[in-house]
Design a protein around this motif. Structure first.
Motif, PDB file in Angstrom:
ATOM      1  N   LYS A  61       0.863  -1.185   0.000  1.00 34.28           N
ATOM      2  CA  LYS A  61       0.000   0.000   0.000  1.00 34.28           C
ATOM      3  C   LYS A  61       0.896   1.230   0.000  1.00 34.28           C
ATOM      4  O   LYS A  61       1.498   1.580   1.015  1.00 34.28           O
ATOM      5  N   LEU A  62       0.971   1.889  -1.147  1.00 33.83           N
ATOM      6  CA  LEU A  62       1.921   2.985  -1.314  1.00 33.83           C
ATOM      7  C   LEU A  62       1.304   4.372  -1.143  1.00 33.83           C
ATOM      8  O   LEU A  62       2.010   5.334  -0.906  1.00 33.83           O
ATOM      9  N   ASN A  63       0.003   4.492  -1.257  1.00 30.26           N
ATOM     10  CA  ASN A  63      -0.642   5.803  -1.235  1.00 30.26           C
ATOM     11  C   ASN A  63      -1.328   6.110   0.092  1.00 30.26           C
ATOM     12  O   ASN A  63      -2.460   6.591   0.098  1.00 30.26           O
ATOM     13  N   VAL A  64      -0.691   5.842   1.207  1.00 31.91           N
ATOM     14  CA  VAL A  64      -1.292   6.128   2.506  1.00 31.91           C
ATOM     15  C   VAL A  64      -1.127   7.613   2.796  1.00 31.91           C
ATOM     16  O   VAL A  64      -0.028   8.161   2.689  1.00 31.91           O
ATOM     17  N   LYS A  65      -2.220   8.252   3.143  1.00 32.23           N
ATOM     18  CA  LYS A  65      -2.188   9.691   3.408  1.00 32.23           C
ATOM     19  C   LYS A  65      -1.518   9.970   4.748  1.00 32.23           C
ATOM     20  O   LYS A  65      -1.693   9.215   5.718  1.00 32.23           O
ATOM     21  N   ASP A  66      -0.765  11.067   4.800  1.00 36.21           N
ATOM     22  CA  ASP A  66      -0.104  11.481   6.038  1.00 36.21           C
ATOM     23  C   ASP A  66      -1.106  11.658   7.171  1.00 36.21           C
ATOM     24  O   ASP A  66      -0.825  11.315   8.309  1.00 36.21           O
ATOM     25  N   GLU A  67      -2.298  12.198   6.841  1.00 28.68           N
ATOM     26  CA  GLU A  67      -3.323  12.417   7.876  1.00 28.68           C
ATOM     27  C   GLU A  67      -3.736  11.099   8.520  1.00 28.68           C
ATOM     28  O   GLU A  67      -3.963  11.018   9.723  1.00 28.68           O
ATOM     29  N   GLU A  68      -3.826  10.048   7.683  1.00 27.25           N
ATOM     30  CA  GLU A  68      -4.194   8.723   8.171  1.00 27.25           C
ATOM     31  C   GLU A  68      -3.133   8.206   9.146  1.00 27.25           C
ATOM     32  O   GLU A  68      -3.453   7.675  10.215  1.00 27.25           O
ATOM     33  N   LEU A  69      -1.882   8.371   8.765  1.00 25.04           N
ATOM     34  CA  LEU A  69      -0.771   7.915   9.604  1.00 25.04           C
ATOM     35  C   LEU A  69      -0.715   8.709  10.910  1.00 25.04           C
ATOM     36  O   LEU A  69      -0.506   8.130  11.987  1.00 25.04           O
ATOM     37  N   GLU A  70      -0.935  10.001  10.812  1.00 23.68           N
ATOM     38  CA  GLU A  70      -0.906  10.846  12.015  1.00 23.68           C
ATOM     39  C   GLU A  70      -2.053  10.490  12.955  1.00 23.68           C
ATOM     40  O   GLU A  70      -1.884  10.493  14.168  1.00 23.68           O
ATOM     41  N   GLU A  71      -3.194  10.157  12.372  1.00 19.89           N
ATOM     42  CA  GLU A  71      -4.338   9.734  13.178  1.00 19.89           C
ATOM     43  C   GLU A  71      -3.987   8.479  13.982  1.00 19.89           C
ATOM     44  O   GLU A  71      -4.316   8.371  15.167  1.00 19.89           O
ATOM     45  N   MET A  72      -3.317   7.546  13.329  1.00 20.32           N
ATOM     46  CA  MET A  72      -2.891   6.320  14.012  1.00 20.32           C
ATOM     47  C   MET A  72      -1.930   6.647  15.150  1.00 20.32           C
ATOM     48  O   MET A  72      -2.072   6.135  16.262  1.00 20.32           O
ATOM     49  N   LEU A  73      -0.971   7.480  14.860  1.00 21.38           N
ATOM     50  CA  LEU A  73       0.035   7.831  15.865  1.00 21.38           C
ATOM     51  C   LEU A  73      -0.574   8.609  17.028  1.00 21.38           C
ATOM     52  O   LEU A  73      -0.136   8.451  18.174  1.00 21.38           O
ATOM     53  N   ASN A  74      -1.595   9.403  16.762  1.00 23.07           N
ATOM     54  CA  ASN A  74      -2.224  10.195  17.817  1.00 23.07           C
ATOM     55  C   ASN A  74      -2.994   9.350  18.820  1.00 23.07           C
ATOM     56  O   ASN A  74      -3.274   9.806  19.926  1.00 23.07           O
ATOM     57  N   GLU A  75      -3.326   8.116  18.439  1.00 22.98           N
ATOM     58  CA  GLU A  75      -3.996   7.227  19.386  1.00 22.98           C
ATOM     59  C   GLU A  75      -3.098   6.941  20.584  1.00 22.98           C
ATOM     60  O   GLU A  75      -3.585   6.660  21.668  1.00 22.98           O
ATOM     61  N   GLY A  76      -1.784   7.042  20.386  1.00 20.57           N
ATOM     62  CA  GLY A  76      -0.834   6.782  21.458  1.00 20.57           C
ATOM     63  C   GLY A  76      -0.654   7.949  22.408  1.00 20.57           C
ATOM     64  O   GLY A  76      -0.065   7.809  23.463  1.00 20.57           O
ATOM     65  N   LYS A  77      -1.151   9.102  22.059  1.00 21.04           N
ATOM     66  CA  LYS A  77      -1.030  10.311  22.896  1.00 21.04           C
ATOM     67  C   LYS A  77       0.410  10.548  23.344  1.00 21.04           C
ATOM     68  O   LYS A  77       0.686  10.817  24.497  1.00 21.04           O
ATOM     69  N   GLY A  78       1.326  10.401  22.411  1.00 21.21           N
ATOM     70  CA  GLY A  78       2.750  10.576  22.679  1.00 21.21           C
ATOM     71  C   GLY A  78       3.516   9.556  21.875  1.00 21.21           C
ATOM     72  O   GLY A  78       2.935   8.824  21.068  1.00 21.21           O
ATOM     73  N   PRO A  79       4.838   9.476  22.081  1.00 22.79           N
ATOM     74  CA  PRO A  79       5.644   8.503  21.334  1.00 22.79           C
ATOM     75  C   PRO A  79       5.151   7.073  21.569  1.00 22.79           C
ATOM     76  O   PRO A  79       4.821   6.701  22.689  1.00 22.79           O
ATOM     77  N   ILE A  80       5.089   6.292  20.486  1.00 21.99           N
ATOM     78  CA  ILE A  80       4.610   4.915  20.609  1.00 21.99           C
ATOM     79  C   ILE A  80       5.799   3.977  20.764  1.00 21.99           C
ATOM     80  O   ILE A  80       6.379   3.498  19.792  1.00 21.99           O
ATOM     81  N   ASN A  81       6.153   3.737  22.022  1.00 23.17           N
ATOM     82  CA  ASN A  81       7.160   2.724  22.325  1.00 23.17           C
ATOM     83  C   ASN A  81       6.428   1.400  22.529  1.00 23.17           C
ATOM     84  O   ASN A  81       5.208   1.326  22.380  1.00 23.17           O
TER      85      ASN A  81
END
Length: 158
Positions: free
Chosen positions: A39-59
Motif C-alpha cells: 500500500k503505497l498511497n497512505v495519506k499522512d493524515e491517516e498515519l498521524e491519526e494512528m500515531l495520535n492514538e498513542g497520545k505521545g511517542p509509541i514505544n
C-alpha cells in the motif's frame, strides 16, 4: 493483561513496524511498513491519526496498551452470542444441532466430523436435538462448572 506468548508476538509485530529499530514507531516507520505490504498511497493524515492514538511517542509499552484497549473493548460472550443469534432468527435461544453441524462442516473453515463432535462435547443439547447456545456461550467464556468441580474434587482428595 496478556499471556507471555502473546506479549512475545506483539514484540515481534512491534519490531516489524519499527523499521529503523529505534524503539519508537513514527510516521516514516508506518509508511515503510505499508509500502512493504503493497500500500503505497497512505495519506499522512491517516498515519498521524494512528500515531495520535498513542497520545505521545509509541514505544512498546504504549503499543501493548493500545492493543489491550482495542482487544478488551469487546465482550467475548456478547460476540459469541451475536454469532449464534444469526442462526436463531426467532430468538428462541436454541439452534438445531444437526443443522448447525451441517453448517460447520460445509461453510467457511470447514470442520471435520471429529472437530464437529469436539465442538458439541460441552454443548447442552436437549432431547429434541437443540443446543442451548446461551449456556454454551457461558461455558465457553467462563469454563465448565462440571470440569472445575471435578478438578477441585481431585485436588481436595490429594
Amino acid at each position: 493483561m496478556f499471556e507471555q506468548s502473546q506479549i512475545q508476538e506483539f514484540k515481534e509485530a512491534f519490531g516489524c513496524i519499527d523499521q529503523d529499530r529505534d524503539g519508537v514507531i513514527k510516521k516514516q516507520d508506518l509508511k515503510e511498513t505499508y509500502a512493504q505490504l503493497g500500500k503505497l498511497n497512505v495519506k499522512d493524515e491517516e498515519l498521524e491519526e494512528m500515531l495520535n492514538e498513542g497520545k505521545g511517542p509509541i514505544n512498546f509499552t504504549v503499543f501493548l496498551t493500545l492493543f489491550g484497549e482495542k482487544l478488551n473493548g469487546t465482550d467475548p460472550e456478547d460476540t459469541i452470542l451475536s454469532a449464534f443469534k444469526l442462526f436463531d432468527p426467532n430468538g428462541t435461544g436454541f439452534v438445531n444441532k444437526d443443522e448447525f453441524r451441517r453448517l460447520l462442516m460445509n461453510q467457511a473453515d470447514k470442520f471435520t466430523a471429529e472437530e464437529a463432535d469436539q465442538a458439541f462435547a460441552l454443548a447442552p443439547i436437549d432431547p429434541t436435538g437443540n443446543i442451548d447456545y446461551k449456556s454454551l456461550c457461558y461455558t465457553i467464556t467462563h469454563g465448565d462448572e462440571k470440569e472445575e468441580s471435578k478438578d477441585m474434587h481431585s485436588f481436595m482428595t490429594l
